[in-house]
Motif scaffolding. Structure first.
Motif, PDB file in Angstrom:
ATOM      1  N   MET A 175       0.971  -1.125  -0.028  1.00  0.00           N
ATOM      2  CA  MET A 175      -0.057  -0.106   0.123  1.00  0.00           C
ATOM      3  C   MET A 175       0.900   1.331  -0.175  1.00  0.00           C
ATOM      4  N   ASP A 176       0.465   2.205  -1.003  1.00  0.00           N
ATOM      5  CA  ASP A 176       1.440   3.596  -1.067  1.00  0.00           C
ATOM      6  C   ASP A 176       0.410   4.638  -1.239  1.00  0.00           C
ATOM      7  N   PHE A 177       1.057   5.749  -1.200  1.00  0.00           N
ATOM      8  CA  PHE A 177       0.241   7.168  -1.315  1.00  0.00           C
ATOM      9  C   PHE A 177      -0.617   7.246  -2.563  1.00  0.00           C
ATOM     10  N   ASP A 178       0.022   6.771  -3.654  1.00  0.00           N
ATOM     11  CA  ASP A 178      -1.007   6.833  -4.888  1.00  0.00           C
ATOM     12  C   ASP A 178      -1.931   5.965  -4.943  1.00  0.00           C
ATOM     13  N   THR A 179      -1.686   4.611  -4.649  1.00  0.00           N
ATOM     14  CA  THR A 179      -2.690   3.458  -4.722  1.00  0.00           C
ATOM     15  C   THR A 179      -3.733   3.844  -3.700  1.00  0.00           C
ATOM     16  N   LEU A 180      -3.610   4.194  -2.302  1.00  0.00           N
ATOM     17  CA  LEU A 180      -4.535   4.614  -1.377  1.00  0.00           C
ATOM     18  C   LEU A 180      -5.521   5.884  -2.027  1.00  0.00           C
ATOM     19  N   LEU A 181      -4.643   6.795  -2.179  1.00  0.00           N
ATOM     20  CA  LEU A 181      -5.430   7.924  -2.809  1.00  0.00           C
ATOM     21  C   LEU A 181      -6.428   7.616  -3.845  1.00  0.00           C
ATOM     22  N   HIS A 182      -6.126   7.001  -4.885  1.00  0.00           N
ATOM     23  CA  HIS A 182      -6.762   6.672  -6.086  1.00  0.00           C
ATOM     24  C   HIS A 182      -7.686   5.177  -5.824  1.00  0.00           C
ATOM     25  N   ALA A 183      -7.737   4.798  -4.673  1.00  0.00           N
ATOM     26  CA  ALA A 183      -8.201   3.285  -4.469  1.00  0.00           C
ATOM     27  C   ALA A 183     -10.006   3.365  -4.981  1.00  0.00           C
ATOM     28  N   LYS A 184     -10.024   2.248  -5.763  1.00  0.00           N
ATOM     29  CA  LYS A 184     -11.552   2.171  -6.019  1.00  0.00           C
ATOM     30  C   LYS A 184     -11.809   0.839  -5.418  1.00  0.00           C
ATOM     31  N   PHE A 185     -12.932   0.895  -4.497  1.00  0.00           N
ATOM     32  CA  PHE A 185     -13.432  -0.254  -3.791  1.00  0.00           C
ATOM     33  C   PHE A 185     -14.528  -0.925  -4.285  1.00  0.00           C
ATOM     34  N   GLY A 186     -14.761  -0.619  -5.454  1.00  0.00           N
ATOM     35  CA  GLY A 186     -15.900  -1.599  -6.089  1.00  0.00           C
ATOM     36  C   GLY A 186     -15.857  -3.120  -6.119  1.00  0.00           C
ATOM     37  N   THR A 187     -14.425  -3.544  -6.451  1.00  0.00           N
ATOM     38  CA  THR A 187     -14.392  -4.996  -6.351  1.00  0.00           C
ATOM     39  C   THR A 187     -14.280  -5.578  -5.075  1.00  0.00           C
ATOM     40  N   LEU A 188     -13.823  -4.840  -4.261  1.00  0.00           N
ATOM     41  CA  LEU A 188     -13.756  -5.187  -3.100  1.00  0.00           C
ATOM     42  C   LEU A 188     -15.161  -5.270  -2.396  1.00  0.00           C
ATOM     43  N   ASP A 189     -15.900  -4.555  -2.534  1.00  0.00           N
ATOM     44  CA  ASP A 189     -17.259  -4.519  -2.256  1.00  0.00           C
ATOM     45  C   ASP A 189     -18.132  -5.437  -2.666  1.00  0.00           C
ATOM     46  N   ALA A 190     -17.871  -5.703  -3.916  1.00  0.00           N
ATOM     47  CA  ALA A 190     -18.442  -6.908  -4.467  1.00  0.00           C
ATOM     48  C   ALA A 190     -18.001  -8.309  -3.970  1.00  0.00           C
ATOM     49  N   ALA A 191     -16.732  -8.361  -3.665  1.00  0.00           N
ATOM     50  CA  ALA A 191     -16.046  -9.594  -2.998  1.00  0.00           C
ATOM     51  C   ALA A 191     -17.072  -9.793  -1.578  1.00  0.00           C
TER      52      ALA A 191
END
Length: 767
Positions: free
Chosen positions: A1-17
């Motif tokens: 986990m890094d700055f760019d990944t967290l800032l632009h994270a999309k949680f749609g896939t994890l929400d679906a999971a």
């Protein structure tokens, strides 16, 4: 986990999971309920016979358990994902808020690859910004990124560990969130590192932290496997050996925690046992390494075997069966080699009987010099492993330097014989002489041997009560019980010299009462209908049973267990046959009353015979001890009530579902059955006739047992008749006569079969 990944994270896939896992948990919950209440419930109600009774029910129980484990594991995965998703969303929100807060403070947050840079804004906007403000922004964002990275990495670690717990199927580790699992693993890592230190340098606070952690977490699957792996196999042995090294100048906690070593031993053992159930690659390696490590000498002068150290940590918990099997097989192979070389166990295992030696068992029952003692205790908690172990070969007849010889055909010449592990340990082994903490001779080795035999023959851990799942015995279990009976019959002193083993052998026999009835019956025609057995039948005969039960009856606990088992079985079978008078058909054309009289007569005869054997044994014990044990016998009968209720509740060994409700489980409670009433009367000593006269007498004299037996069996017949609502006066009136005939047969057989063993004076006078 890094700055760019967290800032632009999309949680749609994890929400679906997470949605999918929620659905899976819901579906598995329904499947678990269907499997438990439907599949398993139907299996419990079925009237199992033959191979199905041994294989089918066990397979269904295991399958139903897998659905439960699948639901548990899916729930844990869902909970961990849900917790982590919530955390990551929060961290993303915190990061966005921190960036906005920095902008308001005239500080720019600029991405730099996977990292970032905080600086004062260009131009006039940032000319008054202090460096401390920039540093504060940087530190806050850096903290958010690190927390998010730890959440992300720990969830991966936890989920991999969770899935690795079971090689096939599913694990049963249960966690409410990621933190709970991650904390358990981190605590395990810390405590393993602590245990790797020289115990002599361990402070009081460190000792307390180690003990508290093992006490709290020993039942946690991820903690147990992480701790064991972190400490390592050799590290485990080194820790316990060094902690108890009497030659060490320095002791853990400056010697101020010696009184807590027994608690540490227990919870360390429980942790290791739990860890062995894990199928993770790390624990597979640990088990392999341990089997190698115990082969190496260690301790004072390298004279102590690793088996001695590890066996003392195996006295608690349920160790994984394959590991126990390999461990025991290797240990017995080493002992067999030593025995063939003419060495005694203490020489084989490194104890010379003198000098300062580590007391690796701190419970007070023994000092832990003999590795077989701890291993027997481990087997007593692991029934399947115990069954396989005792039936395995210890030495072959033609093995080189085989020291075991017997006259097997009565011609006066002794020849080499092969032995199973049971025969070696029960009949031949020279068990080490040890002392307990009071300086008395320790009985723990053979006592745990008896407990291990209890587990091996009954299918449940020693000391526990039988259940419907353990009522049907396998061929291996039944064969082993037959071997026990035959062994005691051949040399009764194997038990009389170790009377403390009788409580286990008594409980085993109580759970094999149907088999005992079959063994006492002349011929085997119709025995499936007369004495139905759900499972394999033990190979027993009247002569061996006479000597065995007479011997067991000389001990209060053994006498009580078999007495309670016999009365529970007799009453249950009488109730069954009164409800089904044509269940046993001796000859075609008989009336139901005639068929019933034949069936109940055989049952009553056996009841009298069993009680005659036990009563004679009790009377002989009373003569030897001038009657001083009478109170012990009475007290043991009272304490055996729980066993009796359990036997009644499952209709043990009786496959008579239609008589007492589905699956031989008593509808409405055991007390509502004839057997339940009889057991209550027996154990409470309150059975009275209409005039208020006490019917059951726990007297030391044979005649007291005789009269009490008649009364109980006759009472069971009368109550069974009442429950059917049909009168069979000739049947009830014949019951006492058949019981008396059985009682007489028992005493005749004792005089014939027990010559040279010692029989009560009352029987000698009757000759």
């Amino acid at each position: 986990m890094d700055f760019d990944t967290l800032l632009h994270a999309k949680f749609g896939t994890l929400d679906a999971a997470l949605t999918d896992w929620n659905t899976l948990v819901t579906n598995l919950e329904k499947l678990e309920k269907d499997a438990s209440e439907g599949l398993k419930g139907a299996a419990a109600k079925a009237d199992w016979q033959g191979v199905n009774s041994q294989v089918g029910r066990k397979f269904i129980d295991k399958t139903a358990g897998e659905f439960g484990d699948a639901h548990t594991q899916a729930t844990s995965v869902r909970n961990i994902l849900r917790d982590t998703l919530g955390e990551l969303k929060k961290f993303k929100g915190d990061l966005e808020q921190a960036i906005e807060s920095a902008r308001q403070q005239k500080v720019s947050v600029v991405p730099q690859g996977k990292s970032f840079m905080a600086k004062a804004m260009d131009g006039d906007a940032g000319k008054d910004v202090q460096q401390s403000t920039v540093d504060g922004v940087r530190d806050r964002i850096d903290g958010i990124i690190k927390s998010a990275a730890e959440s992300d990495s720990s969830v991966a670690k936890v989920l991999r560990a969770l899935v690795d717990q079971a090689e096939k199927g599913f694990g049963d580790a249960e966690y409410g969130d990621r933190d709970q699992a991650a904390t358990a693993m981190k605590t395990a890592e810390d405590l393993a590192a602590l245990a790797k230190k020289d115990p002599g340098t361990m402070s009081e606070a460190e000792f307390d932290r180690l003990l508290a952690g093992l006490t709290k977490y020993h039942g946690d699957d991820l903690f147990a496997s992480t701790f064991a792996h972190g400490l390592g196999a050799q590290g485990t042995l080194d820790f316990w050996a060094q902690l108890n090294d009497p030659n060490s100048r320095d002791h853990a906690a400056d010697g101020k925690r010696l009184d807590q070593y027994k608690d540490l031993q227990k919870h360390l053992g429980l942790t290791l046992a739990n860890a062995t159930q894990s199928a993770s690659p790390d624990m597979a390696r640990w088990k392999f390494d341990m089997l190698q490590a115990v082969e190496k000498p260690m301790g004072p002068g390298n004279g102590l075997s690793g088996y001695v150290v590890m066996s003392n940590l195996m006295r608690w918990g349920d160790y994984e069966d394959d590991f126990l099997d390999s461990y025991g097989r290797n240990m017995l192979a080493k002992e067999q080699e030593g025995v063939r070389d003419g060495r005694r166990p203490e020489q084989i295992w490194g104890y010379n009987g003198g000098g300062i030696w580590p007391h690796l068992n701190t419970t007070g029952t023994d000092f832990g010099f003999d590795p077989m003692t701890g291993y027997m205790k481990a087997l007593s908690n692991s029934p399947d492993a115990a069954t396989a172990f005792f039936n395995s070969e210890f030495i072959g007849k033609d093995t080189e330097n085989n020291p075991f010889k017997r006259d097997t055909d009565g011609d006066g010449n002794k020849g080499h014989i092969g032995l199973t592990n049971f025969q070696y340990l029960f009949e031949e082994r020279e068990w080490m002489r040890e002392e307990d903490s009071e300086g008395e001779d320790s009985i723990s080795g053979k006592n745990y041997l008896a407990a291990a035999l209890e587990a091996a023959t009954t299918g449940h851990p020693a000391g526990e009560l039988p259940t419907p799942a353990t009522a049907a015995h396998t061929e291996e279990q039944a064969k082993l019980y037959g071997d026990i009976v035959k062994s005691v019959s051949e040399v009764p002193s194997r038990l009389t010299d170790n009377g403390f083993m009788s409580d286990s052998l008594g409980q085993i026999s109580a759970e094999y009462m149907a088999d005992i009835h079959r063994g006492l019956r002349a011929g085997d025609a119709g025995e499936d209908r007369l004495y139905p057995i759900a499972g394999a039948a033990a190979p027993l005969n009247e002569q061996d049973l006479t000597r065995f039960l007479y011997t067991v009856g000389q001990n209060p606990e053994g006498y009580a267990a078999v007495s309670v088992g016999q009365h529970a079985y007799t009453a249950g079978m009488l109730e069954y046959h009164f409800a089904h008078p044509d269940a046993f058909v001796d000859e075609k054309g008989n009336t139901p009353a005639q068929n019933l009289e034949k069936a109940t007569g055989a049952i009553a005869h056996n009841a009298g015979e069993i009680q005659g054997m036990l009563g004679a044994g009790r009377a002989y014990a009373a003569e030897l001890d001038a009657g001083n044990k009478d109170a012990e016998f009475n007290d043991a009968i009272t304490k055996a009530g729980e066993l009796g209720e359990s036997l009644v509740g499952i209709g043990v060994g009786a496959a008579t579902a239609s008589a007492v409700g589905p699956g031989a489980v008593i509808a409405g409670g055991a007390a509502e059955t004839v057997a339940g009433e009889i057991i209550g009367s027996l154990t409470e000593g309150l059975m009275k006739d209409s005039s208020g006269e006490v019917i059951y007498r726990n007297g030391e004299e044979i005649n007291a047992t005789r009269e009490s037996t008649f009364a109980l069996v006759e009472k069971a017949a009368q109550e069974s008749e009442k429950k059917t609502g049909v009168s069979y006066p000739s049947v009830v009136s014949s019951i006492a006569g058949q019981t008396e005939a059985g009682f007489t047969s028992a005493h005749t057989n004792i005089r014939d079969y027990c010559e040279g063993v010692g029989v009560p004076n009352a029987l000698e006078k009757d000759k």
